[in-house]
Design a protein around this motif. Structure first.
Motif, PDB file in Angstrom:
ATOM      1  N   MET A   1       0.943  -1.112   0.039  1.00 49.09           N
ATOM      2  CA  MET A   1      -0.436  -0.085  -0.203  1.00 49.09           C
ATOM      3  C   MET A   1       0.344   1.649   0.070  1.00 49.09           C
ATOM      4  N   SER A   2       0.660   1.735  -1.055  1.00 44.16           N
ATOM      5  CA  SER A   2       1.623   3.777  -0.736  1.00 44.16           C
ATOM      6  C   SER A   2       1.443   4.497   0.419  1.00 44.16           C
ATOM      7  N   GLN A   3       2.049   4.786   1.059  1.00 44.58           N
ATOM      8  CA  GLN A   3       1.941   5.651   2.046  1.00 44.58           C
ATOM      9  C   GLN A   3       1.534   7.204   1.796  1.00 44.58           C
ATOM     10  N   GLN A   4       0.355   7.829   2.766  1.00 45.17           N
ATOM     11  CA  GLN A   4      -0.020   8.636   2.269  1.00 45.17           C
ATOM     12  C   GLN A   4       0.630   9.845   3.787  1.00 45.17           C
ATOM     13  N   ILE A   5       0.058  11.112   3.256  1.00 43.50           N
ATOM     14  CA  ILE A   5       0.195  12.575   4.355  1.00 43.50           C
ATOM     15  C   ILE A   5      -0.947  12.591   4.542  1.00 43.50           C
ATOM     16  N   LEU A   6      -0.895  12.688   5.770  1.00 43.76           N
ATOM     17  CA  LEU A   6      -2.132  12.941   6.861  1.00 43.76           C
ATOM     18  C   LEU A   6      -2.061  14.666   7.103  1.00 43.76           C
ATOM     19  N   VAL A   7      -2.843  15.322   7.167  1.00 47.38           N
ATOM     20  CA  VAL A   7      -2.702  16.388   7.186  1.00 47.38           C
ATOM     21  C   VAL A   7      -4.401  17.093   7.998  1.00 47.38           C
ATOM     22  N   THR A   8      -3.959  17.743   9.127  1.00 47.88           N
ATOM     23  CA  THR A   8      -5.276  17.618  10.276  1.00 47.88           C
ATOM     24  C   THR A   8      -4.985  19.793   9.681  1.00 47.88           C
ATOM     25  N   GLY A   9      -6.914  19.773  10.071  1.00 49.45           N
ATOM     26  CA  GLY A   9      -7.135  21.021   9.758  1.00 49.45           C
ATOM     27  C   GLY A   9      -7.245  21.409   8.063  1.00 49.45           C
ATOM     28  N   GLY A  10      -7.607  20.126   7.557  1.00 53.70           N
ATOM     29  CA  GLY A  10      -7.941  19.881   6.131  1.00 53.70           C
ATOM     30  C   GLY A  10      -8.663  20.260   5.994  1.00 53.70           C
ATOM     31  N   THR A  11     -10.190  21.257   6.497  1.00 53.61           N
ATOM     32  CA  THR A  11     -10.860  22.164   5.863  1.00 53.61           C
ATOM     33  C   THR A  11     -10.607  23.683   6.441  1.00 53.61           C
ATOM     34  N   GLY A  12      -9.742  24.066   6.560  1.00 54.96           N
ATOM     35  CA  GLY A  12      -8.802  24.974   6.943  1.00 54.96           C
ATOM     36  C   GLY A  12      -8.136  25.969   5.926  1.00 54.96           C
ATOM     37  N   PHE A  13      -8.022  27.355   6.499  1.00 56.62           N
ATOM     38  CA  PHE A  13      -7.638  28.410   5.360  1.00 56.62           C
ATOM     39  C   PHE A  13      -5.905  27.127   4.861  1.00 56.62           C
ATOM     40  N   ILE A  14      -5.282  27.125   5.831  1.00 53.94           N
ATOM     41  CA  ILE A  14      -3.456  26.830   5.327  1.00 53.94           C
ATOM     42  C   ILE A  14      -3.702  25.077   4.876  1.00 53.94           C
ATOM     43  N   GLY A  15      -4.825  24.366   5.252  1.00 53.36           N
ATOM     44  CA  GLY A  15      -5.323  23.220   5.258  1.00 53.36           C
ATOM     45  C   GLY A  15      -5.381  22.887   3.475  1.00 53.36           C
ATOM     46  N   GLN A  16      -5.610  23.910   3.228  1.00 52.23           N
ATOM     47  CA  GLN A  16      -7.036  23.283   1.888  1.00 52.23           C
ATOM     48  C   GLN A  16      -5.734  24.211   1.191  1.00 52.23           C
ATOM     49  N   ARG A  17      -5.417  24.511   1.533  1.00 50.52           N
ATOM     50  CA  ARG A  17      -4.727  25.266   0.062  1.00 50.52           C
ATOM     51  C   ARG A  17      -3.574  24.028  -0.333  1.00 50.52           C
ATOM     52  N   LEU A  18      -2.991  23.392   1.101  1.00 44.51           N
ATOM     53  CA  LEU A  18      -1.512  22.455   0.484  1.00 44.51           C
ATOM     54  C   LEU A  18      -2.079  20.855   0.980  1.00 44.51           C
ATOM     55  N   LEU A  19      -3.547  20.637   1.102  1.00 47.49           N
ATOM     56  CA  LEU A  19      -4.200  19.248   0.114  1.00 47.49           C
ATOM     57  C   LEU A  19      -4.526  19.814  -0.920  1.00 47.49           C
ATOM     58  N   LEU A  20      -4.763  21.094  -1.607  1.00 49.72           N
ATOM     59  CA  LEU A  20      -4.919  21.157  -3.540  1.00 49.72           C
ATOM     60  C   LEU A  20      -3.261  21.171  -3.786  1.00 49.72           C
ATOM     61  N   LYS A  21      -2.126  21.507  -3.429  1.00 49.58           N
ATOM     62  CA  LYS A  21      -0.691  21.616  -3.535  1.00 49.58           C
ATOM     63  C   LYS A  21      -0.474  19.257  -3.722  1.00 49.58           C
ATOM     64  N   LEU A  22      -0.620  19.280  -1.830  1.00 49.03           N
ATOM     65  CA  LEU A  22      -0.810  17.475  -2.293  1.00 49.03           C
ATOM     66  C   LEU A  22      -0.925  16.693  -3.610  1.00 49.03           C
ATOM     67  N   LYS A  23      -2.623  17.253  -4.248  1.00 48.87           N
ATOM     68  CA  LYS A  23      -3.009  16.526  -5.012  1.00 48.87           C
ATOM     69  C   LYS A  23      -2.341  17.355  -6.700  1.00 48.87           C
ATOM     70  N   GLU A  24      -1.189  18.221  -6.576  1.00 46.55           N
ATOM     71  CA  GLU A  24      -1.104  18.451  -8.035  1.00 46.55           C
ATOM     72  C   GLU A  24      -0.042  18.104  -7.788  1.00 46.55           C
ATOM     73  N   LEU A  25       0.996  17.674  -6.468  1.00 51.47           N
ATOM     74  CA  LEU A  25       2.308  17.123  -7.006  1.00 51.47           C
ATOM     75  C   LEU A  25       1.660  15.186  -6.860  1.00 51.47           C
TER      76      LEU A  25
END
Length: 321
Positions: A1-25
């Motif tokens: 199984m591939s390793q994931q990155i866990l982001v807390t505060g995923g619906t917050g201002f920083i968290g959402q932007r970070l998750l978008l960047k991870l998706k882009e990568l």
């Protein structure tokens, strides 16, 4: 199984932007938030609180890195009887609960998004905070973050968990709330504003995209382990310059009235708002030399571009209203 990155505060201002960047990568991600949101950008999302009691064991099984953005955020004029304990429950005890469970689950690295408030509230002009300054938090929020940092570094020492601590200054960008958007809204009206004389102070700001870029850099950088990093756009500006930069980004001409700073201080004293006036007139600068030199990193987005991106998003949102 591939390793994931866990982001807390995923619906917050920083968290959402970070998750978008991870998706882009193309980085697999899982997020934790206090609520479901219309837009969740992770592969999986769990609604769970950060506190001293929550059980995260089922979520942590396939994660190699945790990026901990969630926090009980700073609240002006907090009305709770014991605000420090409320902050500690989430920001200190909650953080340590998550980190200890991460150790048990075999998570390799824990990135903690802390706050410059750990260093203090104000600096002398051209004497910025440094990464190795003694911690000097002055409010319950800063104290709870400071205590979490200390306990995380102790946990790292005891267990081998790789801890990375990032202390942002004021974070702005598309979707920003609170004082920054209030000022942006004021500037957008094109009215004369009384900030012409507030030009002797200096503030360090950081765009959310620059912060996210640093976080992503720290996910696997070998020299990030057990380090504290301050972060900014590396372009400090006065309150007057900030208003001028906002006006430029909004395409507004700006007439700044030369109201003496002594008038602000007098009004603040009469109104019992001296802390608010101190923030408006005071300086808060950070030295990011250690961050740049240790990681070979520099902010990819200029302050001018960050303000323009924020202003464009603000104007687009206003058209929807």
């Amino acid at each position: 199984m591939s390793q994931q990155i866990l982001v807390t505060g995923g619906t917050g201002f920083i968290g959402q932007r970070l998750l978008l960047k991870l998706k882009e990568l193309s980085k697999p991600s899982v997020s934790i938030g206090r609520k479901l949101a219309a837009s969740v950008f992770s592969d999986e999302h769990y609604v769970i609180d950060i506190n001293s009691r929550s059980d995260y064991s089922s979520i942590l099984k396939r994660n190699s890195v945790i990026i901990h953005c969630a926090a009980r955020v700073h609240v002006m004029n907090d009305s709770l009887n014991d605000p420090l304990e409320a902050y500690r429950e989430v920001n200190t005890a909650g953080t340590l609960n998550l980190a200890k469970q991460a150790v048990s689950a075999g998570v390799k690295r824990f990135i903690f998004v802390s706050s410059i408030k750990v260093n203090g509230e104000l600096t002398i002009v051209n004497k910025p905070f440094r990464f190795d300054d003694e911690r000097y938090p002055e409010d319950p929020y800063g104290q709870s973050k400071s205590e979490a940092e200390e306990q995380l570094l102790k946990l790292a020492e005891d267990t081998g968990l790789e801890v990375v601590i990032i202390r942002p200054t004021l974070v702005y960008g598309p979707g920003v709330k609170a004082n920054f958007v209030s000022l942006l809204n004021l500037v957008s009206k094109g009215l004369p504003l009384p900030f012409g004389c507030i030009k002797g102070n200096k503030r360090s700001l950081v765009s959310v995209d620059n912060l996210v870029d640093l976080i992503v850099t720290c996910m696997d950088h070998p020299k990030a382990v057990n380090q504290v990093f301050l972060v900014s756009d590396d372009n400090d500006i006065s309150t007057r310059e900030m208003v001028q930069q906002m006006a430029k980004a909004l395409g507004k001409s700006q007439w700044l009235l030369p109201i003496p700073t002594t008038c602000y201080r007098l009004v603040g004293k009469i109104a019992g708002k001296e802390d608010v006036i101190n923030r408006l007139l005071g300086s808060l600068q950070v030295d990011i030399t250690h961050t740049k030199d240790t990681l070979g990193w520099k902010p990819p987005q200029t302050l001018e571009d960050g303000f323009k991106q924020t202003a464009d998003a603000f104007l687009k949102n206003k058209l929807k209203d």
